[in-house]
Design a protein around this motif. Structure first.
Motif, PDB file in Angstrom:
ATOM      1  N   GLY A 244     -50.339  -1.945   0.778  1.00 45.95           N
ATOM      2  CA  GLY A 244     -50.398  -0.473   0.369  1.00 45.95           C
ATOM      3  C   GLY A 244     -50.808   0.100   1.938  1.00 45.95           C
ATOM      4  O   GLY A 244     -51.696   1.064   2.118  1.00 45.95           O
ATOM      5  N   ASP A 245     -50.249  -0.227   3.069  1.00 45.79           N
ATOM      6  CA  ASP A 245     -50.259   0.091   4.287  1.00 45.79           C
ATOM      7  C   ASP A 245     -49.835   1.500   4.304  1.00 45.79           C
ATOM      8  O   ASP A 245     -48.834   1.931   4.040  1.00 45.79           O
ATOM      9  N   PRO A 246     -50.609   2.482   4.855  1.00 48.24           N
ATOM     10  CA  PRO A 246     -50.219   3.875   5.109  1.00 48.24           C
ATOM     11  C   PRO A 246     -49.225   4.330   5.967  1.00 48.24           C
ATOM     12  O   PRO A 246     -48.425   5.376   5.821  1.00 48.24           O
ATOM     13  N   ALA A 247     -48.813   3.150   6.807  1.00 47.49           N
ATOM     14  CA  ALA A 247     -47.659   3.623   7.454  1.00 47.49           C
ATOM     15  C   ALA A 247     -46.206   3.714   6.637  1.00 47.49           C
ATOM     16  O   ALA A 247     -45.178   3.986   7.202  1.00 47.49           O
ATOM     17  N   LEU A 248     -46.291   3.114   5.540  1.00 45.92           N
ATOM     18  CA  LEU A 248     -45.208   3.272   4.459  1.00 45.92           C
ATOM     19  C   LEU A 248     -44.615   4.531   4.228  1.00 45.92           C
ATOM     20  O   LEU A 248     -43.492   4.789   4.202  1.00 45.92           O
ATOM     21  N   VAL A 272     -43.043   1.771  -1.374  1.00 45.31           N
ATOM     22  CA  VAL A 272     -43.825   3.114  -1.118  1.00 45.31           C
ATOM     23  C   VAL A 272     -44.130   3.723  -2.504  1.00 45.31           C
ATOM     24  O   VAL A 272     -45.101   4.338  -2.663  1.00 45.31           O
ATOM     25  N   GLY A 273     -43.208   3.278  -3.579  1.00 43.34           N
ATOM     26  CA  GLY A 273     -43.744   4.047  -4.834  1.00 43.34           C
ATOM     27  C   GLY A 273     -44.814   3.519  -5.556  1.00 43.34           C
ATOM     28  O   GLY A 273     -45.302   3.989  -6.564  1.00 43.34           O
ATOM     29  N   GLY A 274     -45.363   2.325  -5.116  1.00 43.09           N
ATOM     30  CA  GLY A 274     -46.513   1.780  -5.180  1.00 43.09           C
ATOM     31  C   GLY A 274     -47.938   2.373  -4.785  1.00 43.09           C
ATOM     32  O   GLY A 274     -48.958   1.868  -5.191  1.00 43.09           O
ATOM     33  N   LEU A 275     -47.738   3.211  -3.797  1.00 42.46           N
ATOM     34  CA  LEU A 275     -48.985   3.617  -3.124  1.00 42.46           C
ATOM     35  C   LEU A 275     -49.834   4.640  -3.873  1.00 42.46           C
ATOM     36  O   LEU A 275     -49.258   5.359  -4.800  1.00 42.46           O
ATOM     37  N   ARG A 276     -50.967   4.543  -4.067  1.00 40.88           N
ATOM     38  CA  ARG A 276     -51.627   5.339  -4.892  1.00 40.88           C
ATOM     39  C   ARG A 276     -52.978   6.178  -4.156  1.00 40.88           C
ATOM     40  O   ARG A 276     -53.807   6.523  -4.814  1.00 40.88           O
TER      41      ARG A 276
END
Length: 440
Positions: A244-248, A272-276
């Motif tokens: 879940g790295d924010p750099a994505l 990226v679609g998995g970031l929450r």
């Protein structure tokens, strides 16, 4: 009707057979229709059985026969016994016979197994088998089988012992055995190089990075994700997505550009679609507000589906309206996220497109997610969709239906009684049916 049923069993329609269970569903249809097994016999007992290399050619027919055998169908037992004697995948038939209702189903099968199987093949059967029957039980009846069972147990014991010593940092080589040097842990550079050289292994390499990478390797992995070879970018994106790295969020705008290879764009969409996170939700809204479409727009919608708020409802419903009839493999993930998001936010205005997904999806897993959402947003769910789903092929879907179905609807009470006493039924479904019946 019976011809259509035979066709479904013999030409498995499942997109991903390992993720969908249909053998019980089809077996029940054979039983209710009083259908014979001639088509299955013709498919299984033929020359093509030995020449067709498709691994899935026999799995579903044999599973259906196994379910019928557990339900007491003697003709299914007879066909399984015949296939065990003549077929290529005979060991699978024996496994199904071991679970048949008829205790005589395995009569004579030990002699057949010893005749047909080489020691290596029988070793694999014992190693992969579950429980005691039939291979381990046969170990008490035959010296050759007993030796194979004991060898499997010994190898498992050695493996457990070696794993325990490895975890404790001890030398795992036996004192009287060959001295094998310890396997070297690959470095981050080596894993990325392997991914770059073998793009097909890039997703596996992404998972392997998790076992070798530390915080100090973040810069190296980010560099690979930005400008490495395609395989290395895929591995790095998968690794960063799992964290879940924010750099994505910055990487997405680069990786989802038209100049990126398709495999990189696909990895970026999944990662990226998995970031929450709150930051991801804000960026997703910015992308949509700026008119971003294509892959970046799809990613934004998936983020909002997983972590957005009620204000994002119209965007999610519009996206669901656009892609509700698109069940291609690369779209099912997006559809699943949208359906889940609608249910999470309780968007009652999305009942019709979610029902379209439920009715039109060839994927049982996606259909189950649609049913779970309908249970939250469809006003008449208990008397309509839930009743239909009592006969669904997926146990998870039947479980939702049992919890919500209206017992006053004609046929529901009898269906509950069938589910409660069916020995082939999923235990969770049986327990739920018994619980509701006991509350009457």
């Amino acid at each position: 009707m019976i011809a259509a049923l035979d066709s479904c069993v013999l030409r498995d329609p499942r997109a991903v057979p390992a993720t969908e269970s249909r053998s019980l569903y089809y077996a029940r249809l054979y039983d209710r229709l009083g259908a014979g097994l001639d088509a299955l016999a013709a498919h299984l007992i033929c020359d093509e059985d030995w020449t067709d290399e498709d691994a899935d050619r026999t799995a579903l027919p044999l599973a259906v026969l196994g379910t019928l055998a557990r339900a007491g169908r003697s003709d299914a037992v007879a066909l399984l016994r015949r296939y065990a004697a003549e077929g290529r995948d005979w060991t699978l038939a024996v496994e199904h016979l071991a679970r048949a209702a008829d205790p005589a189903a395995l009569s004579g099968m030990l002699a057949l197994a010893l005749e047909r199987g080489e020691d290596d093949e029988l070793y694999d059967c014992v190693r992969q088998g579950t429980g005691m029957r039939p291979w381990r039980v046969w170990g008490f009846q035959d010296a050759r089988m007993r030796a194979i069972v004991e060898q499997v147990d010994l190898d498992w014991w050695r493996w457990e012992l070696a794993r325990g010593k490895s975890a404790a940092g001890q030398d795992t080589a036996p004192a009287d055995g060959p001295q094998v040097p310890p396997r070297m842990q690959p470095t981050v550079d080596q894993v990325l190089s392997e991914a770059a050289a073998s793009p097909r292994r890039s997703f596996v390499c992404g998972r392997r990075l998790a076992s070798v990478a530390t915080a100090e390797h973040r810069a190296l992995i980010l560099a690979a994700a930005w400008s490495g070879a395609a395989g290395a970018r895929v591995a790095a994106l998968r690794y960063l997505g799992d964290l879940g790295d924010p750099a994505l969020l910055d990487l997405a705008e680069n990786a989802l550009g038209d100049e990126s290879p398709a495999v990189v764009r696909q990895a970026a969409v999944q990662a990226v679609g998995g970031l929450r996170t709150r930051e991801a939700v804000g960026r997703a809204r910015d992308w949509l507000g700026a008119g971003k479409d294509g892959a970046l727009g799809d990613v934004a919608v998936r983020i909002l589906a997983g972590a957005g708020g009620p204000a994002d409802g119209p965007v999610l419903i519009a996206a669901l309206q656009r892609c509700r009839h698109d069940h291609r493999g690369d779209r099912r993930f997006a559809l699943g996220d949208l359906v889940d998001g609608v249910g999470r936010l309780g968007l009652v205005d999305a009942v019709e497109p979610v029902r379209d997904v439920y009715l039109g999806s060839p994927c049982a897993g996606l259909r189950s997610r649609a049913v779970d959402t309908l249970a939250r947003i469809e006003p008449a769910f208990g008397g309509t969709t839930a009743v239909e789903c009592l006969w669904d092929c997926e146990a998870g879907t039947r479980r939702i239906a049992v919890d919500r179905a209206d017992l006053a609807v004609d046929g529901v009470l009898e269906r509950f009684r069938e589910l409660a006493r069916d020995p082939s039924e999923d235990e969770g479904v049986r327990s739920a049916a018994r619980r509701r019946l006991a509350a009457l």
